[in-house]
Design a protein around this motif. Structure first.
Motif, PDB file in Angstrom:
ATOM      1  N   SER A 290     -28.227 -34.105  66.320  1.00 30.63           N
ATOM      2  CA  SER A 290     -28.395 -33.860  64.886  1.00 30.63           C
ATOM      3  C   SER A 290     -27.969 -32.447  64.446  1.00 30.63           C
ATOM      4  O   SER A 290     -27.589 -32.236  63.312  1.00 30.63           O
ATOM      5  N   LYS A 291     -28.038 -31.472  65.358  1.00 32.00           N
ATOM      6  CA  LYS A 291     -27.771 -30.072  64.962  1.00 32.00           C
ATOM      7  C   LYS A 291     -26.274 -29.766  64.905  1.00 32.00           C
ATOM      8  O   LYS A 291     -25.526 -30.163  65.802  1.00 32.00           O
ATOM      9  N   PRO A 292     -25.800 -29.026  63.882  1.00 31.25           N
ATOM     10  CA  PRO A 292     -24.396 -28.615  63.878  1.00 31.25           C
ATOM     11  C   PRO A 292     -24.095 -27.659  65.040  1.00 31.25           C
ATOM     12  O   PRO A 292     -24.987 -26.970  65.530  1.00 31.25           O
ATOM     13  N   ARG A 293     -22.835 -27.632  65.468  1.00 27.71           N
ATOM     14  CA  ARG A 293     -22.430 -26.771  66.596  1.00 27.71           C
ATOM     15  C   ARG A 293     -22.403 -25.297  66.169  1.00 27.71           C
ATOM     16  O   ARG A 293     -22.044 -24.977  65.048  1.00 27.71           O
ATOM     17  N   THR A 294     -22.806 -24.423  67.075  1.00 24.28           N
ATOM     18  CA  THR A 294     -22.872 -22.992  66.757  1.00 24.28           C
ATOM     19  C   THR A 294     -21.629 -22.236  67.209  1.00 24.28           C
ATOM     20  O   THR A 294     -21.417 -21.084  66.813  1.00 24.28           O
ATOM     21  N   GLY A 295     -20.845 -22.849  68.134  1.00 26.43           N
ATOM     22  CA  GLY A 295     -19.686 -22.142  68.684  1.00 26.43           C
ATOM     23  C   GLY A 295     -20.053 -21.213  69.832  1.00 26.43           C
ATOM     24  O   GLY A 295     -19.185 -20.556  70.406  1.00 26.43           O
ATOM     25  N   LYS A 296     -21.334 -21.132  70.202  1.00 22.71           N
ATOM     26  CA  LYS A 296     -21.759 -20.267  71.332  1.00 22.71           C
ATOM     27  C   LYS A 296     -21.733 -21.063  72.631  1.00 22.71           C
ATOM     28  O   LYS A 296     -22.047 -22.250  72.645  1.00 22.71           O
ATOM     29  N   LYS A 297     -21.382 -20.357  73.730  1.00 21.36           N
ATOM     30  CA  LYS A 297     -21.290 -21.016  75.040  1.00 21.36           C
ATOM     31  C   LYS A 297     -22.358 -20.468  75.995  1.00 21.36           C
ATOM     32  O   LYS A 297     -22.495 -19.248  76.141  1.00 21.36           O
ATOM     33  N   VAL A 298     -23.088 -21.387  76.625  1.00 24.33           N
ATOM     34  CA  VAL A 298     -24.130 -20.974  77.576  1.00 24.33           C
ATOM     35  C   VAL A 298     -23.872 -21.629  78.930  1.00 24.33           C
ATOM     36  O   VAL A 298     -23.613 -22.832  79.003  1.00 24.33           O
ATOM     37  N   ALA A 299     -23.968 -20.822  79.991  1.00 28.26           N
ATOM     38  CA  ALA A 299     -23.894 -21.354  81.354  1.00 28.26           C
ATOM     39  C   ALA A 299     -25.312 -21.457  81.901  1.00 28.26           C
ATOM     40  O   ALA A 299     -26.063 -20.475  81.868  1.00 28.26           O
ATOM     41  N   VAL A 300     -25.685 -22.646  82.366  1.00 29.38           N
ATOM     42  CA  VAL A 300     -26.972 -22.822  83.045  1.00 29.38           C
ATOM     43  C   VAL A 300     -26.635 -23.096  84.509  1.00 29.38           C
ATOM     44  O   VAL A 300     -25.888 -24.028  84.813  1.00 29.38           O
ATOM     45  N   VAL A 301     -27.173 -22.273  85.410  1.00 29.29           N
ATOM     46  CA  VAL A 301     -26.809 -22.385  86.832  1.00 29.29           C
ATOM     47  C   VAL A 301     -27.971 -22.971  87.622  1.00 29.29           C
ATOM     48  O   VAL A 301     -28.977 -22.304  87.849  1.00 29.29           O
ATOM     49  N   GLY A 302     -27.846 -24.236  88.004  1.00 26.50           N
ATOM     50  CA  GLY A 302     -28.892 -24.915  88.772  1.00 26.50           C
ATOM     51  C   GLY A 302     -29.396 -26.119  88.019  1.00 26.50           C
ATOM     52  O   GLY A 302     -29.978 -25.980  86.935  1.00 26.50           O
ATOM     53  N   GLY A 303     -29.167 -27.315  88.583  1.00 27.56           N
ATOM     54  CA  GLY A 303     -29.471 -28.550  87.852  1.00 27.56           C
ATOM     55  C   GLY A 303     -30.786 -29.204  88.230  1.00 27.56           C
ATOM     56  O   GLY A 303     -30.888 -30.431  88.239  1.00 27.56           O
ATOM     57  N   GLY A 304     -31.830 -28.405  88.548  1.00 27.35           N
ATOM     58  CA  GLY A 304     -33.167 -28.966  88.766  1.00 27.35           C
ATOM     59  C   GLY A 304     -33.867 -29.177  87.431  1.00 27.35           C
ATOM     60  O   GLY A 304     -33.247 -29.070  86.365  1.00 27.35           O
ATOM     61  N   PRO A 305     -35.159 -29.477  87.463  1.00 24.77           N
ATOM     62  CA  PRO A 305     -35.870 -29.746  86.203  1.00 24.77           C
ATOM     63  C   PRO A 305     -35.853 -28.568  85.224  1.00 24.77           C
ATOM     64  O   PRO A 305     -35.795 -28.790  84.000  1.00 24.77           O
ATOM     65  N   ALA A 306     -35.877 -27.314  85.734  1.00 19.48           N
ATOM     66  CA  ALA A 306     -35.827 -26.160  84.825  1.00 19.48           C
ATOM     67  C   ALA A 306     -34.469 -26.119  84.119  1.00 19.48           C
ATOM     68  O   ALA A 306     -34.389 -25.970  82.893  1.00 19.48           O
TER      69      ALA A 306
END
Ligand SMILES: Cc1cc2nc3c(=O)[nH]c(=O)nc-3n(C[C@H](O)[C@H](O)[C@H](O)COP(=O)(O)OP(=O)(O)OC[C@H]3O[C@@H](n4cnc5c(N)ncnc54)[C@H](O)[C@@H]3O)c2cc1C
Ligand code: SF4
Length: 472
Positions: A138-154
């Motif tokens: 539902s939210k419009p895109r902000t154009g910001k890029k985030v890297a999340v490193v590690g695909g566990g529950p956190a």
């Protein structure tokens, strides 16, 4: 409040299990869900206390009395909405959370708390089967890029929250599939992996880009992430296992629990094991460590057809029942017997290991002794255990430092975890955040989800100057 007299009319009921002799023949989940009528009665038992201690006992602060009431009133879709407002993945916690909420429940004073975890599990599974759980874009895109490193529950919780805030999120995972310890540690008989896959499909539809087989600090330079993304969130877990450096540690047949458990989870899902098989089949197995990991080794060893399974623990045997006057509403120290223990296991407490013994380089047994309350040897208590396989399940000391953490030059706390507080979750590098076991040390899935959600809010505020994401 469901029914004012519900707690007096209805007894606590939780799902029953397939018989132990049957369930050890396979790796599937084995709980038998309650009917909707029985679940409504369980919801009716909630007293909607003036101070809902359960709400504080739950690390994600699930709004438990509200969804108990909605289940009692047969308003399941609304119950799901309330549940999802605080917890991205109730299907994980509904299966494997130790349920500190139930320890805090006022009805636990008389040992029959509301079956909170059972109701949580039922609400979210109803949501999946009815098709109520859909991608949220539902939210419009902000154009910001985030890297999340590690695909566990956190990392999964953070990535989902950040994508829902409109950011372009890439989730980096060193393994072939996401899920972290849910995928490669916790056995299928506690959590089948399709439960992670369907959530990942939802997250992909919400715009989270998954990069599997991407080991940051090994195959990808951490500094590349700093230049390529507006913010970096580390959720790499606490993967350095605690070792037992006694004589004979190098004998063939002594392994870390995670090496054993990961192999079996890979076998079940059809992934290549890749290294020499560690199998309990026909072996005398000794598991060292009495926690969740140890219990999972017991259940897996029995499924593989071990000749015998013994679990030893250095701590003293806890009391069968806690003193409620001293412990309630906090998490009590008491004996916990898991479904894996019921499948067959000799449990021994106050035991320490002096050495592993072997012949021709192969393990044959352990030299042990009893310890007192201060873990000091009690003279004359030495004994031997026969073993062909030892599984070291004594926890994890801190995250792996080489590569990711050291590559970014991050400060660590006194225990070797990545240093960051629980307000901003920001590390010593202002563009890098950390959440879950990599920050707090070895913990629980529900704490990982909480930290992922809260860190996502902090990253969002860092990128946008403010955030509408919830802290709870
Ligand atoms: C055997 C076992 C059983 C457990 N049972 C329970 C239980 O029943 N209930 C419960 O609540 N908790 C349980 N726990 C604890 C729980 O699983 C963890 O606390 C939780 O998974 C931590 O989540 P996390 O996201 O912080 O880290 P993790 O789940 O460890 O996930 C970290 C992820 O990051 C990836 N990663 C690490 N470094 C890199 C890198 N450099 N580049 C790319 N990817 C990287 C890893 O491959 C992993 O997928 C158990 C733990 C174990 C080991
Ligand atoms: S997440 Fe855990 S503590 Fe919270 S309500 Fe569910 S079972 Fe209870």
């Amino acid at each position: 409040m469901g029914k004012p007299t519900g707690f007096k009319e209805f007894a606590r009921q939780t799902p029953s299990y397939e018989a132990a002799a049957e369930r050890v023949k396979h790796y599937r989940e084995f709980t038998k869900p309650l009917s909707s009528e029985d679940l409504a009665k369980q919801g009716a038992r909630c007293m909607d206390c003036g101070i809902p201690f359960c709400h504080q006992g739950c690390p994600v602060n699930n709004i438990i009395p509200d969804w108990n009431d909605l289940v009692y009133r047969n308003r399941w879709a609304e119950a799901l909405e309330v549940l999802h407002s605080t917890n991205n993945f109730p299907e994980f916690t509904g299966r494997i959370c130790p349920a500190p909420c139930e320890a805090s429940c006022t009805l636990n004073i008389t040992d029959d708390p509301v079956a909170i975890k059972t109701i949580e599990h039922a609400i979210v599974e109803r949501g999946w089967s009815e098709g109520w759980i859909k991608p949220d874009t539902s939210k419009p895109r902000t154009g910001k890029k985030v890297a999340v490193v590690g695909g566990g529950p956190a990392g999964m919780a953070a990535a989902q929250q950040l994508a829902r805030a409109g950011h372009a999120v890439v989730l980096f995972e060193k393994n072939a599939k996401v899920g972290g310890l849910l995928r490669y540690g916790i056995p299928d008989f506690k959590l089948e992996k399709s439960v992670i896959d369907r959530r990942m499909a939802q997250m992909a539809a919400e715009g989270v880009e998954l990069r599997a087989n991407a080991h940051v600090g090994v195959s990808i330079s951490p500094t590349e992430l700093l230049s390529g993304f507006d913010a970096v969130l580390l959720t790499g877990g606490s993967e350095k296992p605690r070792d037992l450096p006694v004589p004979g540690r190098d004998l063939a047949g002594v392994h870390f629990a995670m090496d054993f458990l990961t192999q079996q989870n890979r076998r079940v899902s059809g992934e290549a094991v890749g290294v020499a098989d560690i199998l309990a089949t026909g072996k005398k197995v000794v598991v060292i460590g009495g926690g969740d990991t140890g219990a999972d080794c017991v259940g897996t060893s029995n499924r593989q057809g071990a000749a015998s399974v013994t679990q030893i623990e250095i701590m003293a045997k806890p009391p069968e029942k806690e003193d409620k006057g001293l412990s309630w509403p906090l998490w009590p120290n008491r004996l916990r017997t898991s479904s894996s223990h019921d499948e067959g296991c000799d449990r021994r407490w106050s035991v320490s290991t002096a050495a592993f013994r072997g012949e021709n380089g192969r393990l044959t047994g352990l030299d042990c002794f009893q310890v007192d309350g201060k873990f000091q040897p009690i003279p004359g208590t030495e004994f031997k255990l026969e073993a062909d396989l030892v599984l070291l399940a004594m926890g994890f000391v801190h995250p792996v430092h080489e590569g990711l953490v050291d590559g970014l030059g991050l400060e660590r706390d006194g225990r070797g975890n990545v240093k960051a507080d629980t307000e901003a979750y920001r590390t010593s590098n202002p563009k890098v955040f950390a959440a879950g076991d990599i920050r707090r040390g070895q913990s629980l899935v529900v704490w990982a989800i909480r930290e992922g959600r809260q860190a996502a809010r902090s990253v969002d505020a860092f990128l946008m100057g403010r955030s509408d994401l919830p802290r709870q």
